[in-house]
Design a protein around this motif. Structure first.
Motif, PDB file in Angstrom:
ATOM      1  N   HIS A 121       0.833  -1.207   0.000  1.00  0.00           N
ATOM      2  CA  HIS A 121       0.000   0.000   0.000  1.00  0.00           C
ATOM      3  C   HIS A 121       0.866   1.255   0.000  1.00  0.00           C
ATOM      4  O   HIS A 121       0.626   2.181  -0.775  1.00  0.00           O
ATOM      5  N   LYS A 122       1.846   1.277   0.863  1.00  0.00           N
ATOM      6  CA  LYS A 122       2.711   2.458   0.955  1.00  0.00           C
ATOM      7  C   LYS A 122       3.408   2.731  -0.373  1.00  0.00           C
ATOM      8  O   LYS A 122       3.544   3.880  -0.787  1.00  0.00           O
ATOM      9  N   SER A 123       3.825   1.685  -1.046  1.00  0.00           N
ATOM     10  CA  SER A 123       4.501   1.893  -2.330  1.00  0.00           C
ATOM     11  C   SER A 123       3.522   2.350  -3.409  1.00  0.00           C
ATOM     12  O   SER A 123       3.863   3.164  -4.256  1.00  0.00           O
ATOM     13  N   ARG A 124       2.264   1.860  -3.365  1.00  0.00           N
ATOM     14  CA  ARG A 124       1.252   2.335  -4.327  1.00  0.00           C
ATOM     15  C   ARG A 124       0.941   3.814  -4.110  1.00  0.00           C
ATOM     16  O   ARG A 124       0.817   4.577  -5.070  1.00  0.00           O
ATOM     17  N   VAL A 125       0.802   4.230  -2.862  1.00  0.00           N
ATOM     18  CA  VAL A 125       0.523   5.634  -2.555  1.00  0.00           C
ATOM     19  C   VAL A 125       1.664   6.512  -3.063  1.00  0.00           C
ATOM     20  O   VAL A 125       1.434   7.549  -3.699  1.00  0.00           O
ATOM     21  N   LYS A 126       2.864   6.083  -2.811  1.00  0.00           N
ATOM     22  CA  LYS A 126       4.038   6.846  -3.256  1.00  0.00           C
ATOM     23  C   LYS A 126       4.048   6.974  -4.782  1.00  0.00           C
ATOM     24  O   LYS A 126       4.312   8.053  -5.328  1.00  0.00           O
ATOM     25  N   LEU A 127       3.757   5.887  -5.477  1.00  0.00           N
ATOM     26  CA  LEU A 127       3.753   5.892  -6.940  1.00  0.00           C
ATOM     27  C   LEU A 127       2.666   6.814  -7.491  1.00  0.00           C
ATOM     28  O   LEU A 127       2.916   7.619  -8.394  1.00  0.00           O
ATOM     29  N   VAL A 128       1.456   6.717  -6.960  1.00  0.00           N
ATOM     30  CA  VAL A 128       0.358   7.566  -7.434  1.00  0.00           C
ATOM     31  C   VAL A 128       0.685   9.036  -7.192  1.00  0.00           C
ATOM     32  O   VAL A 128       0.488   9.887  -8.069  1.00  0.00           O
ATOM     33  N   LYS A 129       1.200   9.338  -6.019  1.00  0.00           N
ATOM     34  CA  LYS A 129       1.576  10.720  -5.705  1.00  0.00           C
ATOM     35  C   LYS A 129       2.618  11.230  -6.694  1.00  0.00           C
ATOM     36  O   LYS A 129       2.499  12.334  -7.230  1.00  0.00           O
ATOM     37  N   GLN A 130       3.611  10.422  -6.969  1.00  0.00           N
ATOM     38  CA  GLN A 130       4.669  10.800  -7.900  1.00  0.00           C
ATOM     39  C   GLN A 130       4.116  11.014  -9.316  1.00  0.00           C
ATOM     40  O   GLN A 130       4.474  11.984  -9.984  1.00  0.00           O
ATOM     41  N   LEU A 131       3.239  10.136  -9.769  1.00  0.00           N
ATOM     42  CA  LEU A 131       2.661  10.268 -11.108  1.00  0.00           C
ATOM     43  C   LEU A 131       1.844  11.554 -11.250  1.00  0.00           C
ATOM     44  O   LEU A 131       1.926  12.238 -12.278  1.00  0.00           O
ATOM     45  N   ILE A 132       1.073  11.889 -10.228  1.00  0.00           N
ATOM     46  CA  ILE A 132       0.278  13.118 -10.270  1.00  0.00           C
ATOM     47  C   ILE A 132       1.186  14.342 -10.243  1.00  0.00           C
ATOM     48  O   ILE A 132       0.993  15.295 -11.002  1.00  0.00           O
ATOM     49  N   GLU A 133       2.183  14.316  -9.380  1.00  0.00           N
ATOM     50  CA  GLU A 133       3.115  15.447  -9.306  1.00  0.00           C
ATOM     51  C   GLU A 133       3.903  15.625 -10.598  1.00  0.00           C
ATOM     52  O   GLU A 133       4.195  16.751 -10.997  1.00  0.00           O
ATOM     53  N   ASN A 134       4.206  14.529 -11.280  1.00  0.00           N
ATOM     54  CA  ASN A 134       4.908  14.616 -12.563  1.00  0.00           C
ATOM     55  C   ASN A 134       4.063  15.303 -13.635  1.00  0.00           C
ATOM     56  O   ASN A 134       4.605  15.778 -14.635  1.00  0.00           O
ATOM     57  N   LYS A 135       2.746  15.340 -13.431  1.00  0.00           N
ATOM     58  CA  LYS A 135       1.839  16.035 -14.357  1.00  0.00           C
ATOM     59  C   LYS A 135       1.709  17.516 -14.012  1.00  0.00           C
ATOM     60  O   LYS A 135       0.970  18.244 -14.654  1.00  0.00           O
ATOM     61  N   GLY A 136       2.411  17.953 -12.962  1.00  0.00           N
ATOM     62  CA  GLY A 136       2.417  19.372 -12.608  1.00  0.00           C
ATOM     63  C   GLY A 136       1.451  19.772 -11.508  1.00  0.00           C
ATOM     64  O   GLY A 136       1.276  20.958 -11.232  1.00  0.00           O
ATOM     65  N   TYR A 137       0.820  18.823 -10.861  1.00  0.00           N
ATOM     66  CA  TYR A 137      -0.124  19.105  -9.779  1.00  0.00           C
ATOM     67  C   TYR A 137       0.504  18.791  -8.433  1.00  0.00           C
ATOM     68  O   TYR A 137       1.367  17.927  -8.325  1.00  0.00           O
ATOM     69  N   SER A 138       0.015  19.472  -7.406  1.00  0.00           N
ATOM     70  CA  SER A 138       0.293  18.993  -6.059  1.00  0.00           C
ATOM     71  C   SER A 138      -0.862  18.052  -5.719  1.00  0.00           C
ATOM     72  O   SER A 138      -1.931  18.125  -6.327  1.00  0.00           O
ATOM     73  N   VAL A 139      -0.652  17.176  -4.779  1.00  0.00           N
ATOM     74  CA  VAL A 139      -1.680  16.177  -4.474  1.00  0.00           C
ATOM     75  C   VAL A 139      -1.844  16.039  -2.970  1.00  0.00           C
ATOM     76  O   VAL A 139      -0.875  16.059  -2.223  1.00  0.00           O
ATOM     77  N   LEU A 140      -3.083  15.935  -2.562  1.00  0.00           N
ATOM     78  CA  LEU A 140      -3.424  15.632  -1.182  1.00  0.00           C
ATOM     79  C   LEU A 140      -4.137  14.288  -1.201  1.00  0.00           C
ATOM     80  O   LEU A 140      -5.201  14.160  -1.803  1.00  0.00           O
ATOM     81  N   ILE A 141      -3.525  13.278  -0.581  1.00  0.00           N
ATOM     82  CA  ILE A 141      -4.128  11.949  -0.517  1.00  0.00           C
ATOM     83  C   ILE A 141      -4.634  11.736   0.899  1.00  0.00           C
ATOM     84  O   ILE A 141      -3.857  11.708   1.848  1.00  0.00           O
ATOM     85  N   GLU A 142      -5.943  11.619   1.020  1.00  0.00           N
ATOM     86  CA  GLU A 142      -6.566  11.346   2.307  1.00  0.00           C
ATOM     87  C   GLU A 142      -6.801   9.850   2.398  1.00  0.00           C
ATOM     88  O   GLU A 142      -7.629   9.299   1.671  1.00  0.00           O
ATOM     89  N   GLU A 143      -6.061   9.201   3.282  1.00  0.00           N
ATOM     90  CA  GLU A 143      -6.165   7.751   3.432  1.00  0.00           C
ATOM     91  C   GLU A 143      -7.191   7.418   4.510  1.00  0.00           C
ATOM     92  O   GLU A 143      -7.169   7.987   5.593  1.00  0.00           O
ATOM     93  N   VAL A 144      -8.086   6.486   4.170  1.00  0.00           N
ATOM     94  CA  VAL A 144      -9.178   6.093   5.052  1.00  0.00           C
ATOM     95  C   VAL A 144      -9.134   4.581   5.200  1.00  0.00           C
ATOM     96  O   VAL A 144      -8.926   3.864   4.227  1.00  0.00           O
ATOM     97  N   GLU A 145      -9.368   4.086   6.433  1.00  0.00           N
ATOM     98  CA  GLU A 145      -9.254   2.649   6.692  1.00  0.00           C
ATOM     99  C   GLU A 145     -10.564   1.880   6.656  1.00  0.00           C
ATOM    100  O   GLU A 145     -10.546   0.673   6.519  1.00  0.00           O
ATOM    101  N   ASP A 146     -11.707   2.564   6.806  1.00  0.00           N
ATOM    102  CA  ASP A 146     -12.950   1.794   6.838  1.00  0.00           C
ATOM    103  C   ASP A 146     -14.033   2.459   5.990  1.00  0.00           C
ATOM    104  O   ASP A 146     -14.018   3.659   5.752  1.00  0.00           O
TER     105      ASP A 146
END
Length: 106
Positions: free
Chosen positions: A19-44
């Motif tokens: 999970h941690k590696s997927r979050v990191k990858l998604v964040k990086q892909l979005i930032e590479n498109k020129g956006y900042s990203v806020l990922i709100e992680e929810v457990e339930d």
């Protein structure tokens, strides 16, 4: 044009290395498109549903694990999102199951 994308990520095992590696990858892909990203992680599922009930909150993407434990699924979350007429947001549903595991009983 907005500079920040907001992602709500529903995952019941947030401490897992995958999970941690997927979050990191998604964040990086979005930032590479020129956006900042806020990922709100929810457990339930209940907490995730409460987030979408706030009509003032802008969300651009939903990402959810399919198997959330306790009999809940990410598909239930997608149905709730669509029930709230949230059609413009992207929704990514993933599963950690191998292809052979899902169809072994058929």
């Amino acid at each position: 044009m907005r500079g920040q994308l907001i992602v709500v990520w529903l995952e019941d095992n947030q401490n897992g290395r995958d999970h941690k590696s997927r979050v990191k990858l998604v964040k990086q892909l979005i930032e590479n498109k020129g956006y900042s990203v806020l990922i709100e992680e929810v457990e339930d599922l209940q907490r995730a549903k409460s987030i979408i009930s706030d009509r003032e909150k802008r969300i651009d993407f939903f990402i959810s694990d399919y198997n959330l434990g306790d009999g809940d699924t990410g598909l239930e979350y997608l149905m709730e999102i669509r029930k709230n007429q949230m059609y413009k947001q992207f929704f990514v549903l993933y599963s950690k199951n191998e292809y052979n595991e899902r169809f072994a009983g058929e």
